[in-house]
Design a protein around this motif. Structure first.
Motif, short mmCIF file in Angstrom:
data_model
loop_
_atom_site.label_atom_id
_atom_site.label_comp_id
_atom_site.label_asym_id
_atom_site.label_seq_id
_atom_site.Cartn_x
_atom_site.Cartn_y
_atom_site.Cartn_z
N TRP A 48 -9.76 6.12 6.92
CA TRP A 48 -9.78 7.57 7.15
C TRP A 48 -9.94 7.86 8.63
O TRP A 48 -9.25 8.69 9.22
N GLN A 49 -10.88 7.15 9.28
CA GLN A 49 -11.14 7.37 10.70
C GLN A 49 -10.02 6.85 11.58
O GLN A 49 -9.71 7.43 12.62
N ILE A 50 -9.38 5.75 11.17
CA ILE A 50 -8.36 5.12 12.01
C ILE A 50 -7.06 5.92 12.02
O ILE A 50 -6.47 6.15 13.08
N ILE A 51 -6.59 6.33 10.83
CA ILE A 51 -5.27 6.97 10.77
C ILE A 51 -5.32 8.43 10.34
O ILE A 51 -4.31 9.12 10.43
N GLY A 52 -6.49 8.92 9.89
CA GLY A 52 -6.61 10.32 9.51
C GLY A 52 -6.66 10.54 8.01
O GLY A 52 -6.18 9.71 7.23
N LYS A 53 -7.22 11.69 7.60
CA LYS A 53 -7.42 12.00 6.18
C LYS A 53 -6.09 12.14 5.45
O LYS A 53 -5.85 11.52 4.41
N LYS A 54 -5.20 12.98 5.99
CA LYS A 54 -3.91 13.20 5.35
C LYS A 54 -3.10 11.91 5.31
O LYS A 54 -2.46 11.58 4.30
N GLN A 55 -3.15 11.17 6.40
CA GLN A 55 -2.40 9.92 6.49
C GLN A 55 -2.92 8.88 5.49
O GLN A 55 -2.14 8.10 4.93
N LEU A 56 -4.24 8.89 5.25
CA LEU A 56 -4.81 7.96 4.27
C LEU A 56 -4.27 8.25 2.88
O LEU A 56 -3.92 7.33 2.13
N GLY A 57 -4.21 9.53 2.50
CA GLY A 57 -3.66 9.88 1.20
C GLY A 57 -2.21 9.45 1.04
O GLY A 57 -1.82 8.90 0.00
N VAL A 58 -1.42 9.67 2.09
CA VAL A 58 -0.01 9.24 2.06
C VAL A 58 0.07 7.72 1.98
O VAL A 58 0.89 7.16 1.24
N PHE A 59 -0.78 7.04 2.73
CA PHE A 59 -0.80 5.57 2.75
C PHE A 59 -1.08 5.02 1.35
O PHE A 59 -0.35 4.15 0.85
N LEU A 60 -2.11 5.52 0.67
CA LEU A 60 -2.48 5.01 -0.65
C LEU A 60 -1.40 5.31 -1.69
O LEU A 60 -1.05 4.45 -2.50
N ALA A 61 -0.87 6.54 -1.65
CA ALA A 61 0.17 6.92 -2.62
C ALA A 61 1.43 6.08 -2.41
O ALA A 61 2.05 5.61 -3.39
N THR A 62 1.81 5.85 -1.16
CA THR A 62 3.01 5.07 -0.88
C THR A 62 2.82 3.62 -1.26
O THR A 62 3.72 3.00 -1.86
N LEU A 63 1.66 3.06 -0.93
CA LEU A 63 1.40 1.66 -1.28
C LEU A 63 1.39 1.47 -2.79
O LEU A 63 1.95 0.48 -3.31
N ALA A 64 0.78 2.41 -3.52
CA ALA A 64 0.76 2.32 -4.99
C ALA A 64 2.17 2.39 -5.55
O ALA A 64 2.54 1.62 -6.45
N GLY A 65 2.99 3.28 -5.00
CA GLY A 65 4.38 3.38 -5.45
C GLY A 65 5.16 2.11 -5.17
O GLY A 65 5.93 1.64 -6.03
#
Length: 334
Positions: free
Chosen positions: A261-278
């Protein structure tokens, strides 16, 4: 007494099967630690666009760094000017694989599965990085020259640096997780009969979602996750579901999400997790689709034992390396 004996037998068989490949992986990890320096990584991960994510994934896939080790490195990369997209690509691809874990995957699950795993790490890294870059502001700066101590020239002989990293530093980082993974594999295989989940449950798409829910919060390094995946497949879980676990287990865990969250940002973390899961679910579906024609199940390790003296030597060496890695690090006197 049958169950404890079966568990110990499975632990021994998995250790013996992976020993020569993991030792070779340690050696290659030492070579890569010298050839691909942290300064080199920093200098090539700045800028925007797909290219930064591709370069980050290319660097990250072979590097033997698990999710606990990739976080401080990713934070350093970001601090030194790496873009959010490249940082996310590095965060997604690096902990999924490494030369050591790919060798173990080859030993226990076969070359086709190992190739699928490497490709999944590479592609998911690029996709995650591109997705994060798409929702990030273009305020990145070119990375400055690295002046940290780790980037300065090392006066030790090259061979010594390779061996120290491959057989001392890296085992110190992963030995405990590796041992836990082997023991967990033995317990699963010893308690659950082969093909127990075969049929509707093992091949059901719902199983991949279960593996997703297990893998995202769980901490397991890329090497230690392989024997656990082996136990799942032997119990009847589909290769696709096992691959979902191999992607999400090493790449994320609950303890590192706040740091991300701190490294890439809150919004970016959500996108990261959703994309990785997909990406994980899509990779699982693809490997299940190709499993019958590529004979993936037939390549999974089903050895019943070994009589080779050389195998016993490799196993003894691996146990010695892992045991030394679990000992407390000696601090220099004074």
């Amino acid at each position: 007494m049958d169950i404890p004996i079966n568990i110990l037998k499975e632990i021994w068989l998995v250790t013996t099967a992976m020993a020569p490949y993991l030792l070779f992986g340690f050696l290659m990890a030492g070579v890569l630690s010298v050839l691909i320096s942290k300064d080199y990584v920093r200098r090539h991960l700045g800028g925007h666009g797909v290219l930064g994510s591709v370069k980050a994934a290319l660097i990250g896939v072979p590097m033997p760094i698990c999710s606990c080790g990739v976080i401080p490195l990713a934070a350093s990369l970001r601090k030194h000017g790496a873009s959010r997209g490249a940082t996310a690509s590095f965060l997604a691809s690096t902990p999924q694989t490494g030369v050591d874990s790919l060798m173990i995957t080859y030993a226990l699950l076969g070359w086709v599965f190992a190739l699928f795993r490497a490709m999944a790490a590479f592609v998911s890294g690029i996709v995650c990085g591109t997705a994060v870059a798409a929702v990030s502001p273009r305020d990145e700066e070119a990375p400055p020259e690295c002046r940290d101590e780790c980037c300065q020239p090392n006066e030790q002989p090259v061979l010594k640096r390779m061996l120290l990293y491959g057989f001392v530093s890296l085992p110190r980082d992963i030995s405990r997780s590796m041992a836990l993974g082997i023991v967990a594999s033995g317990i699963i295989s010893g308690l659950i009969p082969d093909n127990f989940f075969e049929g509707q449950l093992g091949s059901s798409p719902a199983t991949m979602f279960v593996m997703l829910l297990i893998g995202i919060p769980l901490y397991v390094c890329s090497a230690a996750s392989v024997p656990i995946a082996l136990a799942f497949i032997k119990a009847g879980i589909s290769p696709g579901a096992a691959l979902v676990f191999l992607i999400t287990g090493p790449a994320t865990n609950a303890a590192t999400l706040t740091t991300l969250w701190q490294i890439i940002g809150k919004k970016q973390l959500g996108v990261f997790l959703a994309t990785l899961a997909g990406c994980a679910l899509l990779a699982g579906m693809l490997i299940n689709l190709f499993t019958p024609s590529l004979g993936i199940i037939e390549q999974v390790c089903h050895e019943g034992g070994t009589n080779s003296i050389l195998d016993l030597v490799w196993t003894a060496l691996l146990i010695a390396v892992l045991a030394k890695g679990m000992l407390p690090e000696r601090k220099p006197a004074g």
